[in-house]
Design a protein around this motif. Structure first.
Motif, PDB file in Angstrom:
ATOM      1  N   ARG A 141      18.260  14.529   2.852  1.00 27.02           N
ATOM      2  CA  ARG A 141      16.964  14.184   2.240  1.00 27.02           C
ATOM      3  C   ARG A 141      17.069  14.151   0.719  1.00 27.02           C
ATOM      4  NH1 ARG A 141      13.704  17.975   5.498  1.00 27.02           N
ATOM      5  NH2 ARG A 141      13.024  16.783   7.295  1.00 27.02           N
ATOM      6  N   HIS A 144      19.061  11.057  -0.305  1.00 23.55           N
ATOM      7  CA  HIS A 144      18.433   9.755  -0.004  1.00 23.55           C
ATOM      8  C   HIS A 144      16.916   9.902  -0.020  1.00 23.55           C
ATOM      9  CE1 HIS A 144      22.369   8.180   1.208  1.00 23.55           C
ATOM     10  NE2 HIS A 144      22.550   9.351   1.786  1.00 23.55           N
ATOM     11  N   ASP A 146      14.532   8.022  -0.768  1.00 21.46           N
ATOM     12  CA  ASP A 146      13.712   6.878  -0.330  1.00 21.46           C
ATOM     13  C   ASP A 146      13.927   6.517   1.138  1.00 21.46           C
ATOM     14  OD1 ASP A 146      12.868   6.766  -2.966  1.00 21.46           O
ATOM     15  OD2 ASP A 146      14.464   5.362  -3.522  1.00 21.46           O
ATOM     16  N   GLU A 147      14.775   7.257   1.825  1.00 24.19           N
ATOM     17  CA  GLU A 147      15.098   6.926   3.222  1.00 24.19           C
ATOM     18  C   GLU A 147      13.930   7.295   4.150  1.00 24.19           C
ATOM     19  OE1 GLU A 147      16.517   5.199   5.578  1.00 24.19           O
ATOM     20  OE2 GLU A 147      18.581   5.776   5.085  1.00 24.19           O
ATOM     21  N   THR A 148      13.730   6.502   5.197  1.00 29.72           N
ATOM     22  CA  THR A 148      12.678   6.799   6.183  1.00 29.72           C
ATOM     23  C   THR A 148      13.089   8.028   7.002  1.00 29.72           C
ATOM     24  OG1 THR A 148      13.750   5.489   7.901  1.00 29.72           O
ATOM     25  CG2 THR A 148      12.168   4.332   6.487  1.00 29.72           C
ATOM     26  N   PRO A 149      12.110   8.728   7.629  1.00 28.78           N
ATOM     27  CA  PRO A 149      12.479   9.874   8.488  1.00 28.78           C
ATOM     28  C   PRO A 149      13.467   9.462   9.579  1.00 28.78           C
ATOM     29  CG  PRO A 149      10.101   9.838   8.121  1.00 28.78           C
ATOM     30  CD  PRO A 149      10.645   8.577   7.507  1.00 28.78           C
ATOM     31  N   GLU A 150      13.308   8.232  10.126  1.00 30.08           N
ATOM     32  CA  GLU A 150      14.239   7.765  11.175  1.00 30.08           C
ATOM     33  C   GLU A 150      15.648   7.623  10.604  1.00 30.08           C
ATOM     34  OE1 GLU A 150      10.280   7.104  11.827  1.00 30.08           O
ATOM     35  OE2 GLU A 150      11.353   5.805  10.420  1.00 30.08           O
ATOM     36  N   GLY A 151      15.722   7.059   9.392  1.00 26.60           N
ATOM     37  CA  GLY A 151      17.024   6.884   8.729  1.00 26.60           C
ATOM     38  C   GLY A 151      17.702   8.220   8.483  1.00 26.60           C
ATOM     39  N   GLU A 153      17.283  10.954  10.229  1.00 25.30           N
ATOM     40  CA  GLU A 153      17.757  11.469  11.531  1.00 25.30           C
ATOM     41  C   GLU A 153      19.045  10.772  11.974  1.00 25.30           C
ATOM     42  OE1 GLU A 153      16.872  14.316  12.945  1.00 25.30           O
ATOM     43  OE2 GLU A 153      15.574  14.390  11.185  1.00 25.30           O
TER      44      GLU A 153
END
Length: 289
Positions: A141, A144, A146-151, A153
């Motif tokens: 986290r 990254h 700006d990464e989505t929660p799915e990304g 995971e």
């Protein structure tokens, strides 16, 4: 004469591609032919030959055979290397994570998956292979934002899968951790406590050596920068040093470069506290949380 080596039971296409590259570089150098000349004879550009010889592209099996014939190699040896070339064209298990796997790290995972010995110096973080899911999640986290929660995971999943693969073919692991790693709270105190317990478990497993470079050690080589030395089960696969930055990674494969880092690692091991005292320091860090 070709290096006759037993095939490793593990098949990492990345390692096989490196083997092909080294073999073709060596054979061409022996004939004194230029990359341009060799390419012209088999219908490839000079840059295509360079990419193959630098392990940046995976050649067709027929191309490998044609180059070896050109370099005057015996048919039985061509057959042996053609087998390696076929294995180089398979997909690695990690390529399922290509959506979150940068190209430069793809190479590292491919090498790690076949390494028989991994020596690692880590000044900032618990190494990826030893991270708990929660610790990994907190680190990813932060790296990254700006990464989505799915990304996030997906990235955590890949890290756990690397650990899983390692259990199937455990390399010998020698890790020197800076003492700062034990003090830096990543995630939360709970996350950190569980992570340190994992380190304590790993430290006592056969085949693992874990040492702490204490604050009392003062200044030392490689301050602030992590590095990995990877060695492979087959003698035909030369060791390499892996250095990672935010922008990408660097592989050092020349014998003298690998030797420099091996000497540096030996100094770090000698400067760090012993294995037993390191286990005590991890326990003390757990008790402080």
């Amino acid at each position: 004469m070709l290096h006759h080596v037993h095939m490793s039971t593990r098949t990492s296409p990345t390692v096989k591609r490196r083997r092909i590259a080294a073999e073709l570089r060596r054979l061409r150098a022996r004939t004194g032919m230029s990359a341009e000349e060799a390419g012209r004879q088999v219908g490839l550009s000079k840059s295509a030959i360079s990419r193959i010889e630098n392990a940046e592209s995976t050649p067709q099996v027929a191309t490998v055979a044609a180059l070896m014939r050109l370099y005057g190699v015996a048919e039985s040896d061509i057959e042996q290397i053609s087998d390696v070339a076929r294995q180089a064209r398979t997909r690695g298990w990690w390529q399922r994570w290509n959506d979150v796997l940068p190209g430069w790290f793809d190479t590292y995972v491919g090498l790690e998956s076949e390494a028989s010995h991994i020596s690692e110096y880590e000044p900032q973080l618990v190494p990826g292979l030893l991270q708990t899911a929660d610790y990994a999640r907190a680190v990813i986290r932060a790296e990254h934002p700006d990464e989505t929660p799915e990304g996030i995971e997906r990235r955590v999943e890949l890290r756990l899968q690397r650990q899983q693969q390692r259990l199937e073919h455990p390399p010998k692991l020698w890790v020197v951790l800076d003492e700062a790693v034990l003090h830096r709270i990543v995630g939360s105190r709970d996350v950190m406590r569980n992570q340190l317990k994992r380190l304590a478990d790993v430290a006592v497993q056969p085949g693992n050596d874990l040492q702490v470079l204490s604050f009392e050690a003062g200044e030392h080589g490689s301050m602030g920068s992590a590095f990995f030395i990877l060695r492979f089960p087959d003698v035909g696969d030369t060791p390499c040093v892996y250095l990672e930055t935010r922008a990408g990674s660097l592989y050092l494969e020349e014998i003298d470069e690998v030797e420099q880092y091996t000497t540096l690692f030996d100094h770090l091991r000698a400067t760090a506290v012993g294995v037993r005292r390191s286990e005590e320091m991890i326990s003390e860090a757990i008790n402080r949380l």
